[in-house]
Scaffold this active site. Structure first.
Site, PDB file in Angstrom:
ATOM      1  N   ASP A 564      -2.455  -1.710   2.618  1.00  0.00           N
ATOM      2  CA  ASP A 564      -3.535  -2.411   1.921  1.00  0.00           C
ATOM      3  C   ASP A 564      -3.060  -2.861   0.535  1.00  0.00           C
ATOM      4  O   ASP A 564      -1.868  -2.954   0.292  1.00  0.00           O
ATOM      5  CB  ASP A 564      -4.782  -1.517   1.828  1.00  0.00           C
ATOM      6  N   ASP A 565      -3.985  -3.100  -0.366  1.00  0.00           N
ATOM      7  CA  ASP A 565      -3.613  -3.632  -1.680  1.00  0.00           C
ATOM      8  C   ASP A 565      -3.311  -2.524  -2.668  1.00  0.00           C
ATOM      9  O   ASP A 565      -3.658  -2.619  -3.842  1.00  0.00           O
ATOM     10  CB  ASP A 565      -4.761  -4.492  -2.233  1.00  0.00           C
TER      11      ASP A 565
END
Ligand code: PRX
Length: 694
Positions: A564-565
Site C-alpha cells: 500500500d502507500d
C-alpha cells in the site's frame, strides 16, 4: 469456527519441512555457513537447544497448531487460565465477524471476563514469590549510568502513580498521553494507566510537536505525561518544549489537557532550566512520591480498551489502533513465551522504544506478564561507539536479544571488531522485527553476533495484530534466512490474488488472515468505518495486512513488504500521504509525490518529487527548508533522502500521478521506465530525468 480447509492445506504444506527426509539435506547449513544459493538453504537448530525448547520439534508444533485452529476456544482458554480473572469469561471464548458483507466487523475474546493486565503483570508475580526478582534493568545513555527495580519495587512505583492519576481525576476509560523516552517511568506510566482502567496512548518521543497535536486532538487525554529532556548519544532533546508547543497548538480540545506531569530527568536538564507553566505543569518527583504505594485495581471487562497507538495509513491522518484488555493480555504473553522460548532465568532485551507496538507488547506487557527480567536502554546503539549494544549484553548477561534489521545492518557496516571484542556468551535466542531481513544481515546476526549458536526469531506482525503472527519458534524447526517461517498458534494466514481468491501451495500474493486471534485490533479509535474499509473491505472475509508475501515449496512464508502507500523506513511506518501533506504545507511547494527507494541501512528511504509554486526557483536553501518542514511536522525519522525538483509531475489524462514511473526514476532504472502512453504529457519524463542529479 476453525477452517478445516486451511488446516488440511497447512498440513500438506507442512509435511514438506516437517516430514523427515523431504528437506534436501545436501544444501542444509549447520551453524549458518554461507551457502551457494541463499534462499533455500536451511539452518538447523542446535540439538541441545531443541531438547530443552518449549516446542522441541516440528511434530510438537503441528500438534499444538492443529489444536489451536480446530478448537481455538479450548486452546486459548487454557492459556488464559494462567492469569487472574476477577470474573471468568463465558465458555464461548470468542466471537467474531470478519466479513463486512455480513454486517459490522466485530471481534470479541473472553467476553464477560473481568481482569486487569497490570495486576497480572505485577501483583500476580509478586504473590507467586517473584517479588524480589529484578523486573526492570535500566541502562542510561552514559555508560555507568544505570538502575533497577524488582517486581515489588516496580509495583510500588506503579501504584503511586496510579493513585496520583486517580487523585487528579483520571477515571476508567479516560485517555492519557505519554510522551517519554526510554526511562523506567515509561513502562511505569503505561502500567499505572492500565491499573486504573485508563487508556494510554504512548507517542514515540521522536515525533514532532505537530504529530503530538494530531494525536492529542484525536484521543483527548486528561493528562499528558512527559519529562523535561533526554540525552540520546551526544544530543540533548528538550521534550518538554515539544509538549509545550503541542499543548499550545491543540485547539480542538484545548480544555481537556490541563495537566502536564513532568519527570525531571536530571542528567539531561535541571528543573531550573526547564520552561514551566504554573498551574498546569507538575514535577513527577514532587507530586507522585507522596501517594501510597498500594493502589486498588480497577477490574475491567476483557473488551475494555487498554491502549490506543497511532500508526500510519494511506491518508495523512494517522490511525488510532485500539487494543482491548483480555485478548491482548493473553496473546502478548503467550507469543512472547513461545517465540523466544522464554525461561525464568532469562535476561531479556528488546531494543524497541515503548512508543511503538514492539515496545508495548514485547518490552512491557508480554515479558512482564511472564515474570521476566527486562532491560531498557535510554541511548543509541552507536554511543559512545558501535560496540555499545554488546557492552550492554555482557554487562547484564542478556540471554534474549530482540532488535530490528536496520540496527543489524548499521552495526554490520562498522565491522566485526565492535562485536567480537565482547564475549556475548550469555546470548541464547536472537530476534528481529519491523521489516524483511535480508539474508546477508541474517547471517551476520547469526554468525557474528550469535556465534552461530542462537536461533533467530524473525517475527512478522503489526501494530494492528498486537502480537506475533508468523514467526519461528526457536528450536522447533530449520530456519531459512529471511523467512518468517510459519504461523503462530491460532493464526491462519492465506495468500490471495488480486481478486481475493485464496491461492494454495507455492505462490505470491497479498497476505491476509482468516479468522481472528486474541490480540487483533478491535477498531480504529472513533472511526470504525475506516477500520472496516482498511482491513476488511479489500478482500471480503479476511483481515488484510497490507503486506505482500510468498510461500515457497516447503511452506515457508516470506514477507515481501508493503503493497500500500506505506513506506518502511528503519522499521518505522510512514504514509506517503503524510509526507506529501507536510511538503505541500510549505508555502513554496505546490505539489508533492513521495515514493520509496531502497536504502542500504534503513531498508527503505523516502524520495520526494516536488512541484513549486510558479516562479519560485529550486535551490539548496529551499531543499533544506522542505526537509525541515517534514522533520517538524512528523519527526526526523521521516526526513526524505532526496528532494527531486519536478517542474511537472507525470499524470494521466484524468490527472492521476503515475507513481510507477516516479519509482523507476527514483531508483534510477531509467532504461526501464515502462509504458508512458497513458500520460497526458510524455515530455515530462525526459525533463524529470534531466533533473535527476539536480
Ligand atoms: O510490512 C510489515 C513490516 O512492518 C509492518 C508493520 O509495521 P508496524 O505496525 O509499525 O509494526 C512493526 C513492528 C511489529 C508490516 O506490515 N514488518 C514487521 N515485521 C516484519 C515485517 N516485514 C517483514 N518481516 C518482519 N519480520
Amino acid at each position: 469456527v476453525a477452517s478445516h480447509d486451511h488446516l488440511r492445506h497447512m498440513d500438506s504444506m507442512a509435511q514438506l519441512p516437517f516430514g523427515a527426509g523431504k528437506i534436501s539435506h545436501h544444501n542444509a547449513v549447520i551453524l549458518g555457513e554461507a551457502p551457494a544459493s541463499e534462499e533455500n538453504d536451511l539452518v538447523f537448530p542446535n540439538a541441545e537447544f531443541s531438547k530443552k525448547a518449549l516446542v522441541s520439534s516440528p511434530e510438537k508444533y503441528m500438534e499444538m497448531y492443529k489444536r489451536s485452529v480446530v478448537d481455538p476456544a479450548g486452546f486459548w482458554s487454557e492459556f488464559a487460565s494462567e492469569f487472574y480473572w476477577k470474573k471468568k469469561w463465558v465458555r464461548e471464548v470468542f466471537s467474531e465477524n470478519l466479513d463486512v458483507r455480513k454486517g459490522n466487523v466485530k471481534i470479541e475474546w473472553f467476553k464477560g471476563g473481568k481482569t486487569n493486565i497490570c495486576h497480572n503483570a505485577l501483583d500476580r508475580n509478586v504473590e507467586a514469590g517473584s517479588g524480589d526478582k529484578v523486573a526492570l534493568y535500566w541502562e542510561g545513555n552514559e555508560p555507568g549510568q544505570d538502575g533497577k527495580l524488582t517486581y515489588k519495587e516496580l509495583l510500588k512505583n506503579v501504584c503511586q502513580l496510579a493513585n496520583y492519576l486517580r487523585h487528579v481525576g483520571v477515571r476508567k476509560g479516560d485517555a492519557v498521553v505519554i510522551y517519554l523516552p526510554m526511562l523506567m517511568q515509561l513502562p511505569i506510566a503505561m502500567l499505572a494507566c492500565a491499573r486504573i482502567g485508563a487508556v494510554h496512548s504512548v507517542v514515540f518521543a521522536g515525533f514532532s510537536s505537530d504529530s503530538l497535536v494530531q494525536r492529542i486532538e484525536d484521543c483527548k487525554p486528561k493528562v499528558v505525561i512527559t519529562c523535561n529532556a533526554v540525552c540520546r548519544g551526544s544530543k540533548v532533546i528538550h521534550l518538554k518544549d515539544i509538549v509545550d508547543n503541542a499543548l499550545a497548538d491543540s485547539t480542538k480540545n484545548v480544555d481537556s489537557v490541563d495537566l502536564c506531569l513532568t519527570y525531571e530527568n536530571k542528567s539531561a536538564l535541571s528543573r531550573e532550566e526547564t520552561k514551566w507553566t504554573k498551574g498546569r505543569d507538575f514535577w513527577w518527583q514532587d507530586v507522585v512520591s507522596v501517594f501510597p504505594t498500594e493502589c486498588q485495581v480497577e477490574w475491567v471487562d476483557a473488551e475494555d480498551p487498554l491502549f490506543i497507538l497511532y500508526t500510519s495509513g494511506s491518508t495523512a491522518k494517522p490511525k488510532g489502533v485500539l487494543h482491548t484488555t483480555g485478548g491482548y493480555m493473553v496473546y502478548s504473553a503467550i507469543t512472547f513465551r513461545y517465540a523466544f522460548d522464554y525461561k525464568p532465568l532469562d535476561i531479556y532485551w528488546c531494543t524497541a522504544d515503548c512508543g511503538w507496538i514492539t515496545g508495548h507488547s514485547y518490552v512491557a506487557y508480554g515479558p512482564l506478564l511472564n515474570g521476566a527480567t527486562i532491560l531498557i536502554y535510554e541511548g543509541v546503539p552507536n554511543y559512545p561507539d558501535a560496540g555499545r549494544s554488546w557492552d550492554i549484553v555482557d554487562k547484564y548477561k542478556v540471554t534474549i536479544f530482540y532488535t530490528a534489521p536496520t540496527l543489524i545492518r548499521s552495526l554490520m557496516r562498522e565491522g566485526d571488531q565492535y562485536v567480537t571484542r565482547y564475549s556475548r556468551k550469555s546470548l541464547r535466542v536472537l530476534g528481529t522485527v519491523g521489516e524483511p531481513i535480508n539474508p546477508t544481515a541474517w547471517r551476520w546476526f547469526f554468525n557474528v553476533v550469535g556465534n552461530a549458536q542462537c536461533p533467530i526469531s524473525d517475527t512478522w506482525w503489526q501494530t494492528e495484530t498486537g502480537g506475533f503472527m508468523i514467526t519461528p519458534l526457536p528450536g522447533a524447526w530449520p530456519q531459512k534466512p529471511g523467512s518468517a517461517t510459519f504461523p503462530f498458534f491460532g493464526v491462519q494466514p492465506v495468500i490471495v490474488d488480486e481478486k481475493g481468491n485464496e491461492i494454495i501451495g507455492e505462490c505470491s500474493g497479498y497476505l491476509c488472515i482468516k479468522t481472528s486471534w486474541p490480540g487483533a485490533l478491535r477498531t480504529l479509535h472513533g472511526d470504525h468505518e475506516r477500520y472496516e474499509t482498511t482491513y476488511f473491505k479489500p478482500f471480503p472475509g479476511y483481515y488484510f495486512s497490507g503486506d505482500g508475501c510468498s510461500r515457497d515449496k516447503d511452506g515457508y512464508y516470506w514477507i515481501t513488504g508493503r503493497v500500500d502507500d506505506v513506506i518502511n523506513v528503519s522499521g518505522h511506518r510512514i504514509g506517503t500521504a503524510e509526507v506529501e501533506s507536510a511538503l505541500i504545507s510549505h508555502p513554496k511547494c505546490a505539489e508533492a509525490a513521495v515514493v520509496a527507494i531502497e536504502h542500504e541501512v534503513k531498508g527503505q528511504g523516502i524520495y520526494a518529487f516536488v512541484t513549486l509554486v510558479k516562479g519560485v526557483p529550486f535551490n539548496e536553501e529551499l531543499r533544506k527548508e522542505l526537509i525541515s518542514t517534514v522533520r517538524n511536522q512528523i519527526g526526523s525519522f521521516a526526513a526524505p533522502e532526496k528532494i527531486h525538483w519536478a517542474p511537472e509531475l507525470p499524470k494521466t489524462r484524468s490527472g492521476k500521478i503515475m507513481r510507477r514511473i516516479l519509482r523507476k526514476i527514483a531508483s534510477k532504472q531509467l532504461d526501464d521506465i515502462g509504458d508512458t502512453s497513458a500520460l497526458a504529457d510524455p515530455s515530462v519524463i525526459p525533463q524529470l530525468i534531466a533533473l535527476c542529479d539536480h
